[in-house]
Each structure stands twice: as structure tokens, then as C-alpha cells.
Write a protein that holds these residues in place. Structure first.
Motif, PDB file in Angstrom:
ATOM      1  N   UNK A  62       0.840  -1.198   0.000  1.00 32.84           N
ATOM      2  CA  UNK A  62       0.000   0.000   0.000  1.00 32.84           C
ATOM      3  C   UNK A  62       0.872   1.244   0.000  1.00 32.84           C
ATOM      4  N   UNK A  63       0.597   2.153  -0.911  1.00 33.18           N
ATOM      5  CA  UNK A  63       1.292   3.433  -0.924  1.00 33.18           C
ATOM      6  C   UNK A  63       0.822   4.260   0.270  1.00 33.18           C
ATOM      7  N   UNK A  64       1.777   4.777   1.048  1.00 33.84           N
ATOM      8  CA  UNK A  64       1.403   5.589   2.210  1.00 33.84           C
ATOM      9  C   UNK A  64       1.866   7.037   2.090  1.00 33.84           C
ATOM     10  N   UNK A  65       2.820   7.312   1.229  1.00 35.45           N
ATOM     11  CA  UNK A  65       3.271   8.688   1.037  1.00 35.45           C
ATOM     12  C   UNK A  65       4.171   8.751  -0.193  1.00 35.45           C
ATOM     13  N   UNK A  66       4.147   9.895  -0.836  1.00 34.96           N
ATOM     14  CA  UNK A  66       5.036  10.128  -1.975  1.00 34.96           C
ATOM     15  C   UNK A  66       5.502  11.570  -1.936  1.00 34.96           C
ATOM     16  N   UNK A  67       6.724  11.777  -2.396  1.00 31.16           N
ATOM     17  CA  UNK A  67       7.266  13.134  -2.463  1.00 31.16           C
ATOM     18  C   UNK A  67       8.080  13.239  -3.731  1.00 31.16           C
ATOM     19  N   UNK A  68       7.832  14.310  -4.497  1.00 33.47           N
ATOM     20  CA  UNK A  68       8.551  14.431  -5.757  1.00 33.47           C
ATOM     21  C   UNK A  68       9.740  15.368  -5.600  1.00 33.47           C
TER      22      UNK A  68
ATOM     23  N   UNK B 161      10.092  18.269  -6.505  1.00 29.22           N
ATOM     24  CA  UNK B 161       9.705  19.616  -6.136  1.00 29.22           C
ATOM     25  C   UNK B 161       9.113  19.702  -4.754  1.00 29.22           C
ATOM     26  N   UNK B 162       9.243  18.653  -3.970  1.00 32.43           N
ATOM     27  CA  UNK B 162       8.748  18.500  -2.594  1.00 32.43           C
ATOM     28  C   UNK B 162       7.234  18.551  -2.482  1.00 32.43           C
ATOM     29  N   UNK B 163       6.536  18.384  -3.607  1.00 27.83           N
ATOM     30  CA  UNK B 163       5.103  18.157  -3.524  1.00 27.83           C
ATOM     31  C   UNK B 163       4.888  16.778  -2.928  1.00 27.83           C
ATOM     32  N   UNK B 164       3.857  16.645  -2.118  1.00 29.55           N
ATOM     33  CA  UNK B 164       3.600  15.378  -1.461  1.00 29.55           C
ATOM     34  C   UNK B 164       2.202  14.853  -1.770  1.00 29.55           C
ATOM     35  N   UNK B 165       2.060  13.550  -1.589  1.00 27.48           N
ATOM     36  CA  UNK B 165       0.753  12.901  -1.750  1.00 27.48           C
ATOM     37  C   UNK B 165       0.573  11.898  -0.619  1.00 27.48           C
ATOM     38  N   UNK B 166      -0.631  11.855  -0.092  1.00 35.39           N
ATOM     39  CA  UNK B 166      -0.976  10.884   0.936  1.00 35.39           C
ATOM     40  C   UNK B 166      -2.356  10.312   0.651  1.00 35.39           C
ATOM     41  N   UNK B 167      -2.528   9.021   0.830  1.00 41.64           N
ATOM     42  CA  UNK B 167      -3.871   8.460   0.738  1.00 41.64           C
ATOM     43  C   UNK B 167      -4.663   8.826   1.991  1.00 41.64           C
ATOM     44  N   UNK B 168      -5.939   8.564   1.950  1.00 41.55           N
ATOM     45  CA  UNK B 168      -6.803   8.916   3.069  1.00 41.55           C
ATOM     46  C   UNK B 168      -6.343   8.246   4.358  1.00 41.55           C
ATOM     47  N   UNK B 169      -5.814   7.053   4.248  1.00 41.36           N
ATOM     48  CA  UNK B 169      -5.437   6.283   5.437  1.00 41.36           C
ATOM     49  C   UNK B 169      -4.315   6.932   6.245  1.00 41.36           C
TER      50      UNK B 169
ATOM     51  N   UNK C 287       0.353   9.756  15.629  1.00 43.94           N
ATOM     52  CA  UNK C 287      -0.969   9.195  15.947  1.00 43.94           C
ATOM     53  C   UNK C 287      -1.102   7.783  15.382  1.00 43.94           C
ATOM     54  N   UNK C 288      -0.118   6.971  15.622  1.00 42.36           N
ATOM     55  CA  UNK C 288      -0.095   5.629  15.043  1.00 42.36           C
ATOM     56  C   UNK C 288      -1.206   4.764  15.608  1.00 42.36           C
ATOM     57  N   UNK C 289      -1.707   3.891  14.752  1.00 42.08           N
ATOM     58  CA  UNK C 289      -2.797   2.990  15.083  1.00 42.08           C
ATOM     59  C   UNK C 289      -2.335   1.550  14.889  1.00 42.08           C
ATOM     60  N   UNK C 290      -2.983   0.602  15.527  1.00 41.48           N
ATOM     61  CA  UNK C 290      -2.604  -0.811  15.311  1.00 41.48           C
ATOM     62  C   UNK C 290      -2.653  -1.207  13.836  1.00 41.48           C
ATOM     63  N   UNK C 291      -3.569  -0.630  13.088  1.00 44.32           N
ATOM     64  CA  UNK C 291      -3.661  -0.983  11.666  1.00 44.32           C
ATOM     65  C   UNK C 291      -2.518  -0.420  10.839  1.00 44.32           C
ATOM     66  N   UNK C 292      -1.674   0.402  11.447  1.00 41.25           N
ATOM     67  CA  UNK C 292      -0.469   0.870  10.759  1.00 41.25           C
ATOM     68  C   UNK C 292       0.663  -0.159  10.845  1.00 41.25           C
ATOM     69  N   UNK C 293       0.450  -1.215  11.611  1.00 44.54           N
ATOM     70  CA  UNK C 293       1.462  -2.261  11.736  1.00 44.54           C
ATOM     71  C   UNK C 293       1.734  -2.897  10.375  1.00 44.54           C
ATOM     72  N   UNK C 294       2.995  -2.871   9.978  1.00 45.85           N
ATOM     73  CA  UNK C 294       3.381  -3.380   8.654  1.00 45.85           C
ATOM     74  C   UNK C 294       4.889  -3.278   8.513  1.00 45.85           C
ATOM     75  N   UNK C 295       5.376  -3.877   7.439  1.00 45.73           N
ATOM     76  CA  UNK C 295       6.750  -3.611   7.015  1.00 45.73           C
ATOM     77  C   UNK C 295       6.695  -2.433   6.052  1.00 45.73           C
ATOM     78  N   UNK C 296       7.498  -1.434   6.326  1.00 41.78           N
ATOM     79  CA  UNK C 296       7.512  -0.221   5.526  1.00 41.78           C
ATOM     80  C   UNK C 296       8.716  -0.226   4.586  1.00 41.78           C
ATOM     81  N   UNK C 297       8.442   0.099   3.336  1.00 44.35           N
ATOM     82  CA  UNK C 297       9.470   0.113   2.300  1.00 44.35           C
ATOM     83  C   UNK C 297       9.571   1.501   1.686  1.00 44.35           C
ATOM     84  N   UNK C 298      10.774   1.902   1.374  1.00 42.76           N
ATOM     85  CA  UNK C 298      10.948   3.093   0.551  1.00 42.76           C
ATOM     86  C   UNK C 298      11.275   2.652  -0.865  1.00 42.76           C
ATOM     87  N   UNK C 299      10.931   3.508  -1.804  1.00 36.39           N
ATOM     88  CA  UNK C 299      11.156   3.189  -3.208  1.00 36.39           C
ATOM     89  C   UNK C 299      11.524   4.452  -3.963  1.00 36.39           C
ATOM     90  N   UNK C 300      12.401   4.287  -4.928  1.00 37.87           N
ATOM     91  CA  UNK C 300      12.821   5.392  -5.781  1.00 37.87           C
ATOM     92  C   UNK C 300      12.311   5.141  -7.188  1.00 37.87           C
TER      93      UNK C 300
END
Length: 117
Positions: free
Chosen positions: A47-53, A55-63, A85-98
Motif C-alpha cells: 500500500x502506498x502511504x506517502x510520496x514526495x517528488x 519539487x517536494x510536492x507530497x501525496x498521501x492516501x486517506x489512510x 498518531x499511530x494505530x494498530x492498523x499501521x502495523x506493517x513492514x515499511x518500504x521506501x522506493x525510488x
């Protein structure tokens, strides 16, 4: 490009963590840098959780909007993900990608985030 993610850990509900992702190359050359997560038991989808280009524009899904903040330090070739404000449903392995302008993306190795209730 090689990516190394760090900063994961165990935190209680409502707590915060800051993830870092260091790149072996100049991230200015990337179209976007993104953070994804893969929840337990869901090995087929990230699941995509954040993106930054560049130009430092950012995107976040509703979650994650309003709780997560992506940033970058081009001088250090590093991106960050501040998670509040972390929630139990945020539990996951987090990956960065280029994601380059052309070609396939590069992925980091993942860092575990566990939020206890």
C-alpha cells in the motif's frame, strides 16, 4: 539505486516514529520517492502511504493523510517519513522506493513497524 530504510520499531497506539531511507545516488534524479507498507498476512500487495517528488510536492492516501509526513534532504540523499498518531492498523513492514523518470523503481529492504493497542 540502493536504498536502506531504518527507524522502525514497536510503539504504542497514539505514538510516533520517524523512518529514514538513505539512497546511494542523488535523489534529485528521481521523479518521485515513495513509502509503501505491507501488512501482516498480505504478501501480495503493498500500500502506498506517502510520496514526495523532486519539487517536494507530497501525496498521501486517506489512510495516512494528516498523520504521516514525508520529507527529503537532498544533501543527504535521504527521505523521511514522520508517522504520528499511530494505530494498530499501521502495523506493517515499511518500504521506501525510488521511481526514476524512466525505468523500473528501486526498493529498500523494509523496516518493521509494530503498533500495540
Amino acid at each position: 539505486v540502493q536504498l536502506v530504510a531504518s527507524g522502525g520499531g514497536l510503539v504504542q497506539t497514539g505514538g510516533s516514529l520517524r523512518l529514514s531511507c538513505g539512497a546511494s545516488e542523488n535523489i534529485d534524479n528521481m521523479e518521485t520517492m515513495r513509502w509503501y507498507r505491507q501488512a501482516p498476512g498480505n504478501q501480495r500487495q503493498r500500500e502506498l502511504v506517502a510520496a514526495i517528488n523532486s519539487g517536494v510536492d507530497t501525496y498521501y492516501p486517506i489512510s495516512t493523510k494528516g498523520r504521516f509526513t514525508a520529507s527529503r534532504d537532498n544533501a543527504k540523499n535521504t527521505i523521511y517519513l514522520q508517522m504520528n498518531k499511530l494505530k494498530p492498523e499501521d502495523t506493517a513492514v515499511y518500504f521506501c522506493a525510488a521511481f526514476p523518470h524512466t525505468g523500473a523503481p528501486s526498493w529498500g529492504q523494509g523496516t518493521q513497524v509494530t503498533v500495540s493497542s
